[in-house]
Design an enzyme around this catalytic site. Sequence first.
Site, PDB file in Angstrom:
ATOM      1  CG  ASP A 134      23.709  29.418 -20.060  1.00 53.42           C
ATOM      2  OD1 ASP A 134      22.759  28.662 -19.781  1.00 53.42           O
ATOM      3  OD2 ASP A 134      23.551  30.527 -20.611  1.00 53.42           O
ATOM      4  CG  HIS A 159      18.073  26.536 -19.050  1.00 49.37           C
ATOM      5  ND1 HIS A 159      19.042  25.869 -19.761  1.00 49.37           N
ATOM      6  CD2 HIS A 159      18.510  27.822 -18.915  1.00 49.37           C
ATOM      7  CE1 HIS A 159      20.027  26.721 -20.059  1.00 49.37           C
ATOM      8  NE2 HIS A 159      19.723  27.914 -19.554  1.00 49.37           N
ATOM      9  CG  HIS A 189      18.574  28.330 -13.838  1.00 52.76           C
ATOM     10  ND1 HIS A 189      17.526  29.204 -14.096  1.00 52.76           N
ATOM     11  CD2 HIS A 189      19.604  29.099 -13.423  1.00 52.76           C
ATOM     12  CE1 HIS A 189      17.928  30.438 -13.854  1.00 52.76           C
ATOM     13  NE2 HIS A 189      19.178  30.404 -13.453  1.00 52.76           N
ATOM     14  CG  HIS A 227      21.750  31.666 -16.226  1.00 50.61           C
ATOM     15  ND1 HIS A 227      20.404  31.442 -16.096  1.00 50.61           N
ATOM     16  CD2 HIS A 227      22.133  31.067 -17.395  1.00 50.61           C
ATOM     17  CE1 HIS A 227      19.978  30.742 -17.137  1.00 50.61           C
ATOM     18  NE2 HIS A 227      21.001  30.506 -17.927  1.00 50.61           N
TER      19      HIS A 227
END
Length: 377
Positions: free
Chosen positions: A179, A262, A265, A279
């Site tokens: 992350d 992201h 993601h 995540h």
Amino acid sequence: MALSGVRKGVKMYRKAIFPGCYYQGEGLIKDFAGIDELKDKRVFLLTTRSGLGIIEENADDWQKICHVEHALFCGECTFAEIDRICDLLKDRAVDYIGALGGGKVMDAARTVAGRLGLKFMIIPTIAATDAPCVSASVIYNDQGAVADYLVTRSPEYVLVDTGIIAKAPVRYLVSGMGDALATRFEAEECCRANRMNVCGGYNTNVALAIAGLCYDILMEHGVNAKTACENKIVTPALEHVIEANTLLSGIGFESGGLSIAHGIHDCLTNLRQTHACYHGEKVAFGVLTHLILTDKPGTLLDEVYSFCESVGLPVTLADIGITEVEDRELAEAIVSVLSNKASYIHNHCLHLTPGLIVNAMKMADAIGRRRKHAQTG
Ligand SMILES: [Zn+2]
């Protein structure tokens, strides 16, 4: 999904937000880091099952400082759960609400604090995401899909006991590095494209500097931090990476902005094969795709791939559970995100189409496979 809290038609300025006070160190939870303001206050801790042991271990010491009560979090940050916690607090005199656990319990406590106007503190037990130091919460529906992002405010206190993080499963720390790996590249892309950051303003120098520092720390200390966590010991390298995953990545993404990594993601979450991944693991593959789409130099790609390989972050589609996928499936997953005008995937100055993104994901995968093949001979 757009963040609530940014009013349409309001002129935008540069903006950065921060937690009130951040403490980090081994054993600091025993006396709540010696924070004078907590003296004789009534603290209500929301926790997960794994946090109950920590409460039991420290309850006697805490009672010498303040009055601590606790309740068990149901495990999902839904509006129903937030209503339930608000009900629990309705007739109680409470000065602080605290979250002891991972990202979802933090998000629930943050939302409750916002609704009831309470001060709040965060005590993370893992360093898997950058949720502790931010003002936004992710709310899920009963099916486990994202229902809303709510902005309340940043916590008054973040207390990171590195002794607790060192004892957590190492996969959480590595996922947190995935992350945090995105923070620099997304902040830089938002800035280049003059797009808004997550807290509803334009980028500041401090946010960009923090995002850059976050990346440098991962490159310098990531591998040794993983080794420390595998051996359940606190070392300077582990301290550096916990700070990068928690404080630097938190400020860096919220005040620096999110972008393609992201967005990828979010596309991956539409593919059920990836649901067992954390995540940060999906974000890491998003970073590789982001670097290819934004045409970064080969030396930088080598550095990032080497880093991912050295700590065990995904570098291929198979690493995130996708062993067989058709271009059509990938494109559908991408279109559903691209069609959301508020998605972070639009924070860039490129002209992206689903086809270009599919190609970049396939290229990220191909490079990862080529490197694995070269390493195994
Ligand atoms: Zn993230």
